[in-house]
Design an enzyme around this catalytic site. Structure first.
Site, PDB file in Angstrom:
ATOM      1  N   ASN A   1      -7.986  18.291 -44.874  1.00 59.28           N
ATOM      2  CA  ASN A   1      -8.838  18.351 -43.406  1.00 59.28           C
ATOM      3  C   ASN A   1      -7.610  18.627 -42.386  1.00 59.28           C
ATOM      4  OD1 ASN A   1     -11.422  17.690 -44.909  1.00 59.28           O
ATOM      5  ND2 ASN A   1     -10.667  15.513 -44.547  1.00 59.28           N
TER       6      ASN A   1
ATOM      7  N   SER B   1      -8.658  13.605 -48.174  1.00 59.33           N
ATOM      8  CA  SER B   1      -9.979  12.560 -48.272  1.00 59.33           C
ATOM      9  C   SER B   1      -9.734  11.408 -49.202  1.00 59.33           C
ATOM     10  CB  SER B   1     -11.175  13.397 -48.409  1.00 59.33           C
ATOM     11  OG  SER B   1     -12.189  12.701 -49.191  1.00 59.33           O
TER      12      SER B   1
ATOM     13  N   LYS C   1      -9.972  17.705 -50.848  1.00 57.74           N
ATOM     14  CA  LYS C   1      -9.994  18.380 -49.198  1.00 57.74           C
ATOM     15  C   LYS C   1      -8.754  18.189 -48.648  1.00 57.74           C
ATOM     16  CE  LYS C   1     -13.376  18.225 -47.096  1.00 57.74           C
ATOM     17  NZ  LYS C   1     -14.066  17.246 -46.386  1.00 57.74           N
TER      18      LYS C   1
ATOM     19  N   LYS D   1      -4.734   4.026 -12.062  1.00 57.47           N
ATOM     20  CA  LYS D   1      -3.438   3.953 -12.976  1.00 57.47           C
ATOM     21  C   LYS D   1      -3.960   4.071 -14.365  1.00 57.47           C
ATOM     22  CE  LYS D   1      -1.010   1.447  -9.714  1.00 57.47           C
ATOM     23  NZ  LYS D   1      -2.344   1.607  -8.794  1.00 57.47           N
TER      24      LYS D   1
ATOM     25  N   GLU E   1      -8.912  18.537 -34.887  1.00 50.71           N
ATOM     26  CA  GLU E   1     -10.067  17.835 -34.650  1.00 50.71           C
ATOM     27  C   GLU E   1      -9.796  16.782 -33.394  1.00 50.71           C
ATOM     28  OE1 GLU E   1     -12.797  16.910 -38.182  1.00 50.71           O
ATOM     29  OE2 GLU E   1     -11.126  17.797 -39.045  1.00 50.71           O
TER      30      GLU E   1
ATOM     31  N   ASN F   1       0.751  -1.461   0.119  1.00 52.41           N
ATOM     32  CA  ASN F   1       0.046  -0.097   0.112  1.00 52.41           C
ATOM     33  C   ASN F   1       0.915   1.087  -0.085  1.00 52.41           C
ATOM     34  OD1 ASN F   1      -1.982  -1.720   0.190  1.00 52.41           O
ATOM     35  ND2 ASN F   1      -2.917  -1.348   2.230  1.00 52.41           N
TER      36      ASN F   1
ATOM     37  N   HIS G   1     -19.590  36.147 -29.881  1.00 50.45           N
ATOM     38  CA  HIS G   1     -20.887  35.251 -30.318  1.00 50.45           C
ATOM     39  C   HIS G   1     -20.377  34.833 -31.702  1.00 50.45           C
ATOM     40  CE1 HIS G   1     -23.173  37.332 -27.341  1.00 50.45           C
ATOM     41  NE2 HIS G   1     -22.680  38.344 -27.611  1.00 50.45           N
TER      42      HIS G   1
ATOM     43  N   GLN H   1      -6.700   0.610  -7.416  1.00 51.83           N
ATOM     44  CA  GLN H   1      -5.775   0.279  -8.459  1.00 51.83           C
ATOM     45  C   GLN H   1      -6.327   0.887  -9.711  1.00 51.83           C
ATOM     46  OE1 GLN H   1      -4.269  -3.983  -8.669  1.00 51.83           O
ATOM     47  NE2 GLN H   1      -5.642  -4.378 -10.242  1.00 51.83           N
TER      48      GLN H   1
ATOM     49  N   TYR I   1      -6.674   2.021   2.332  1.00 56.54           N
ATOM     50  CA  TYR I   1      -6.461   1.514   1.053  1.00 56.54           C
ATOM     51  C   TYR I   1      -7.408   0.305   0.744  1.00 56.54           C
ATOM     52  CZ  TYR I   1      -4.848  -1.011  -2.934  1.00 56.54           C
ATOM     53  OH  TYR I   1      -4.674  -1.559  -4.211  1.00 56.54           O
TER      54      TYR I   1
HETATM   55  N1  ARG Z   1      -1.744  -3.219  -7.683  1.00 58.08           N
HETATM   56  C1  ARG Z   1      -2.075  -2.603  -6.344  1.00 58.08           C
HETATM   57  C2  ARG Z   1      -2.767  -1.209  -6.745  1.00 58.08           C
HETATM   58  O1  ARG Z   1      -2.103  -0.586  -7.671  1.00 58.08           O
HETATM   59  C3  ARG Z   1      -0.842  -2.508  -5.569  1.00 58.08           C
HETATM   60  C4  ARG Z   1      -1.153  -2.303  -4.245  1.00 58.08           C
HETATM   61  C5  ARG Z   1      -1.804  -3.850  -3.566  1.00 58.08           C
HETATM   62  N2  ARG Z   1      -2.045  -3.697  -2.293  1.00 58.08           N
HETATM   63  C6  ARG Z   1      -2.748  -4.577  -1.621  1.00 58.08           C
HETATM   64  N3  ARG Z   1      -3.210  -4.464  -0.432  1.00 58.08           N
HETATM   65  N4  ARG Z   1      -3.414  -5.492  -2.456  1.00 58.08           N
HETATM   66  O2  ARG Z   1      -3.164  -0.590  -6.004  1.00 58.08           O
END
Ligand code: ARG
Length: 440
Positions: free
Chosen positions: A283, A275, A281, A323, A288, A109, A154, A320, A315
């Site tokens: 573009n 295009s 064209k 990420k 965009e 953690n 506007h 998780q 935690y």
């Molecule tokens: N892969 C986990 C995360 O990204 C790592 C931490 C895991 N901790 C646990 N107590 N299982 O959060």
């Protein structure tokens, strides 16, 4: 390959193993994970929790893993639960029993918390660099094209501005983005290593040492908060979202300006596409895509806000989920900043068309009203007089400054010859946004 299992009788289901594994995406934290572990082990040795010799063997083992990953000799793959398990299991494979001491006084953690903060801090500086580069490019583009153009409200022609001034508006937005990034970095600059699972550790560890070793200003105050705080990711993704909002507004203008209806700019071949069916064209796909990807970054922000909103301390595995969204957001904002930079670097400004837009738009009408005010008329009356003049000009396809003094006097006796000088675009710019036209 697991770091736990002692208390279980049966094997984890394959489905659960796959569902639980974060290796496919947290592998990008390998460097931070190994550096964090090295700092941790050095601290354990200094505090006498490991012998100096044990510390050296583990640090060397970790360094050899880092080297092999960078040389592609060791591939980050397999049925590991996460990058932390991958590194620890491989360490034990390499150095044997002593490797099992790495995780003393630490939890995954606080480990993942410190890895992510290090990674985020580094990425924040990279984004900051790109923002600075884009600011310079926008400034140069404006400086090299210090020409008069219509300013809009506007999306209707309103008053005359310069292209340089317009670009400097984006410069100001990016300047604020820069400040936001620096403030985010300042807030995230605390080390959670040593918080343990949630309640610290029974060993006499030195959190100041690891914080310093890993380049943080200080360790976090509270262990429970330290392992479960993801505010800093939300902060920076909010900043990324604002950056994207700014890029998206600029993209929208580039798209409009490059249309034949405006025809104010040409985006270089390098950043335009064609295009498959319409041969003529050209573009503005780059702009965009930036506009489109803005929604994606907002989504990443809202995703994490939503994930975090109901999580009790400390935690929980929900975290998780921080990420992939963050990685996506940072990759996207980096690419968009670079593409915008490329697009602006090669942008061609069509000075004549911008000027035509100014002339056709009666962009000195407000100044013409101000002229009458200076001669003693109330503004509301002046507004009415100039309104009638504009109507007359539209019907006769003529600009205000092209009317004779006799015609002007038919609308108001207060008009005199000095009106031509007063409504001259160079003069109006100079009085308003204090910009002179002409190459800087
Ligand atoms: N892969 C986990 C995360 O990204 C790592 C931490 C895991 N901790 C646990 N107590 N299982 O959060």
């Amino acid at each position: 390959m697991k770091l736990w299992g002692g208390r279980f009788k049966n094997e984890e289901s394959k489905l659960m193993e796959d569902f639980n594994s974060s290796l496919s995406f947290d592998k990008r934290l390998y460097k931070e994970d190994i550096k964090g572990s090295i700092a941790h082990v050095k601290m354990l040795a200094i505090c006498g929790i490991l012998t100096e010799e044990e510390g050296d063997i583990i640090v060397n083992g970790l360094n050899s893993i880092l080297e092999d990953i960078e040389k592609d000799v060791l591939l980050i793959e397999g049925d590991y639960e996460d990058i932390h398990s991958f590194v620890e299991v491989n360490l034990i494979k390499r150095i044997g029993q002593v490797g099992k001491k790495l995780h003393t006084g630490r939890s995954r953690n606080d480990q993942v918390a410190v890895d992510m903060r290090m990674y985020t801090k580094e990425k924040a500086f990279e984004v900051l660099d790109e923002v600075k580069k884009l600011m310079e490019t926008a400034k140069d583009l404006g400086q090299n094209n210090n020409v008069i153009m219509p300013g809009y409200t506007h999306l209707q022609r309103a008053q005359a501005v310069t292209f340089k001034y317009h670009m400097m508006a984006y410069y100001s937005m990016l300047e604020r983005d820069k400040k936001r990034l620096l403030s985010d970095i300042d807030i995230m600059d605390e080390s959670p290593l040593g918080c343990g699972a949630l309640a610290g550790s029974t060993y006499n560890i030195d959190r100041e040492f690891t914080a310093k070793e890993l380049g943080f200003k200080r360790p976090v105050d509270n262990f429970m908060d330290g392992v479960s705080d993801r505010d800093y990711l939300i902060d920076i993704m909010a900043t990324f979202s604002i950056i994207m909002m700014h890029l998206s507004r600029l993209s929208e203008e580039l798209i409009l300006w490059s249309s034949k209806e405006f025809d104010f700019i040409e985006i270089s071949d390098e950043f335009s596409t064609g295009s498959s069916i319409m041969p003529q064209k050209r573009n503005p796909d780059a702009a965009e895509l930036i506009r489109g990807k803005t929604g994606r970054v907002y989504g990443d922000l809202v995703g994490l806000l939503t994930t975090m909103k109901g999580i009790p301390l400390a935690y929980n595995k929900d975290m998780q989920e921080d990420k992939e969204g963050f990685f996506d957001a940072v990759d996207t904002v980096m690419k968009c900043l670079k593409v915008m930079n490329g697009m602006l670097s090669g942008l061609k400004v069509k000075e004549d068309n911008m000027y035509k837009g100014v002339k056709r738009g009666f962009l000195n009408a407000t100044e013409a009203a101000d002229y009458l005010v200076n001669k003693g008329m109330a503004f509301r009356d002046a507004h009415g007089v100039i309104g009638s003049i504009v109507l007359h000009c539209e019907e006769n396809n003529i600009a205000i400054e092209e009317l004779t003094i006799e015609t002007l006097k038919e609308f108001s006796e207060l008009f005199d010859k000095d009106v031509y000088d007063f409504v001259d675009y160079n003069k109006t710019l100079n009085r308003g946004i204090k910009e002179h036209i002409g190459k800087a």
